[in-house]
Design a protein around this motif. Structure first.
Motif, short mmCIF file in Angstrom:
data_model
loop_
_atom_site.label_atom_id
_atom_site.label_comp_id
_atom_site.label_asym_id
_atom_site.label_seq_id
_atom_site.Cartn_x
_atom_site.Cartn_y
_atom_site.Cartn_z
N LYS A 277 -8.40 -8.30 22.71
CA LYS A 277 -8.39 -6.85 22.85
C LYS A 277 -7.24 -6.24 22.05
CE LYS A 277 -10.41 -5.59 27.24
NZ LYS A 277 -10.14 -5.56 28.65
N ILE B 200 -21.82 -7.88 19.17
CA ILE B 200 -20.89 -8.85 18.60
C ILE B 200 -21.35 -9.09 17.17
CG2 ILE B 200 -19.99 -11.19 18.74
CD1 ILE B 200 -20.39 -11.12 21.71
N CYS C 277 -17.66 -5.69 18.71
CA CYS C 277 -16.75 -6.82 18.73
C CYS C 277 -16.90 -7.50 17.38
CB CYS C 277 -17.15 -7.75 19.87
SG CYS C 277 -16.46 -9.38 19.72
N ALA D 176 -12.89 -5.75 20.62
CA ALA D 176 -12.32 -7.09 20.53
C ALA D 176 -12.52 -7.62 19.12
CB ALA D 176 -12.98 -8.02 21.53
N GLU D 177 -11.66 -8.56 18.77
CA GLU D 177 -11.68 -9.03 17.40
C GLU D 177 -11.23 -10.48 17.33
OE1 GLU D 177 -10.55 -6.11 14.07
OE2 GLU D 177 -8.83 -7.40 14.36
N THR E 157 -12.67 -13.51 23.10
CA THR E 157 -13.45 -12.43 22.51
C THR E 157 -14.73 -12.18 23.30
OG1 THR E 157 -12.69 -13.48 20.50
CG2 THR E 157 -14.14 -11.60 20.25
#
Lengths: 141, 286
Positions: free
Chosen positions: A99, B79, B116, B135-136, B152
């Protein structure tokens, strides 16, 4: 011949064991399990520990698993082994990290996607590729 | 003779470029083989876990997990799996185009989108065009471990648990063959279990410790394994796309060198002819 069942031990990254077995021992979260063929269907989590498989010619094979899931059918047993040590707080920390990475990257831009510009950009990239293709064809004439 | 010096230098520089593209082609070819093996190695797990889930759909558990229930869609999660590096032809551009097309449809329906990004190219792309990236993960390397993805994926699963998103998709390149990669958009959550009706009797598993806990664990792993599979498959695609792109580049360089050599030889020939004719006409004048 003694009764056998089919045993598969797999992890997300590879297949570890696949074949017939007379008996299997696994460390379940509620206590160790010894499984013979024709066991009732059971689904449980396993602790980090040793999975022991007795093959039909009475040889024993040992595999260390760092936890996972165990699925039991009367004729087949599947061990879905984890490759990583799993704990709630470790997972939580990893999630936070992911995050944070995103937030850091996000700091300097808006949340809205401008579809028109995006498509224009993508179209441009694809046009470039097509141009290269054409150029290649022309060269190879 | 100072004829066509510019052409010689140009040929040299193209040759140098060709050396690089050829080396990259060979590196990609060997990495591709390994990536394909890794892709094959991770399949049994996904197949087994899918089997268990199929059994679960047949069994009639007293407890229905949220991951298995369809609900009204107010917000979706994506994603997006891309490569970390470029120079692999249109692989990422094609993927993003497919992805944007699908995002646009949701947007038209007034559905919000959380993203993501997996891989440097995806985060770079969404950084440029915007989008709510929650998220990454990038720089996973050629042999990603499932550890690198757990965090993630958990961000997205938590969002699903908390009702922030109602559907979760994964976007990646499917490895069709060395020459062909196909952008795919697959639904992860809610899980679409295949059901067959040839099971006559109804039964249920015994759960240890409890159905809810065990199912959560199992379904989480299932989603993780699907994402992992997508990442591994995308790497195989990346390497094969790069191999093909670099092969094309090397071929182009060869063609270019041939043409430049021809031009150089023509220029040299012309210079020699001119010199001879000058000498001959000079001798005739004497």
């Amino acid at each position: 011949m003694a009764m056998t069942m089919h045993v598969d031990v797999v992890s997300a990254e590879e297949e570890i064991f696949s074949g017939p077995a007379k008996m299997l021992f696994a460390p379940g979260v509620m206590g160790d399990l010894g499984i013979l063929p024709r066991h009732a269907p059971l689904l449980t989590r396993i602790k980090p520990g040793e999975v022991r498989i007795v093959t039909p010619d009475d040889e024993e094979q040992f595999y260390y698993v760092s936890g996972g899931m165990l699925e039991i059918q009367p004729e087949a047993v599947t061990v879905l082994a984890d490759t990583a040590l799993r704990a709630k707080d470790i997972d939580e920390a990893a999630a936070l990290e992911a995050k944070e990475r995103a937030e850091k990257a996000l700091a300097d831009r808006s949340g809205e996607i401008d579809y028109a510009t995006t498509e224009a950009e993508l179209a441009e990239a694809l046009a470039q590729l097509q141009a290269i293709q054409r150029l290649k064809k022309k060269l190879g004439r | 003779m100072a004829v066509g010096k510019e052409i010689r230098t140009k040929v040299k520089s193209v040759q140098n470029t060709q050396k690089i593209t050829r080396a990259m082609e060979m590196v990609a070819a060997s990495k591709m083989r390994k990536a394909q093996e890794r892709m094959a190695a991770s399949r049994p797990y996904a197949r087994k876990i899918r089997n268990v889930i199929k059994h679960l759909a047949h069994a009639h558990p007293e407890y229905k997990h949220t991951y298995l229930q369809d609900r009204e869609v107010k917000r979706v999660g994506y994603i997006v799996v891309s490569s970390d590096r470029g120079l692999c032809g249109g692989l990422n551009a094609n993927l993003f185009r497919a992805c944007i097309g699908s995002l646009k449809e949701w947007d038209a329906k007034g559905v919000g989108i959380d993203l993501c990004a997996i891989g440097g190219k995806a985060s770079g792309f969404f950084k440029r065009v915007g989008g709510n990236v929650v998220a990454e993960a990038s720089h996973l390397g050629d042999a990603p471990a499932i550890n690198d993805l757990i965090g993630t994926v958990k961000v997205m699963l938590d969002a699903f648990d908390n009702g922030e998103i109602d559907r979760l998709y994964v976007v990646y390149n499917e490895f069709v063959s060395t020459m062909a990669q196909d952008p795919q958009i697959e639904q992860l959550l809610p899980i679409q279990a295949e059901t067959e009706d040839d099971y006559a009797h109804q039964w249920d598993y015994l759960y240890e410790p409890e159905a809810k806990e065990v199912l959560t664990d199992l379904l989480t792993r299932f989603v993780e394994s699907l994402v992992y599979q997508a990442v591994v498959e995308n790497i195989a695609c990346e390497q094969s796309a790069r191999m093909v792109a670099m092969k094309a580049a090397s071929d182009n360089a060869s063609d270019l060198i041939d043409e430049l050599n021809l031009a150089y030889n023509k220029a040299r020939q012309a210079a020699i002819t001119q010199e001879i004719s000058e000498i001959v006409s000079g001798a005739a004048a004497v």
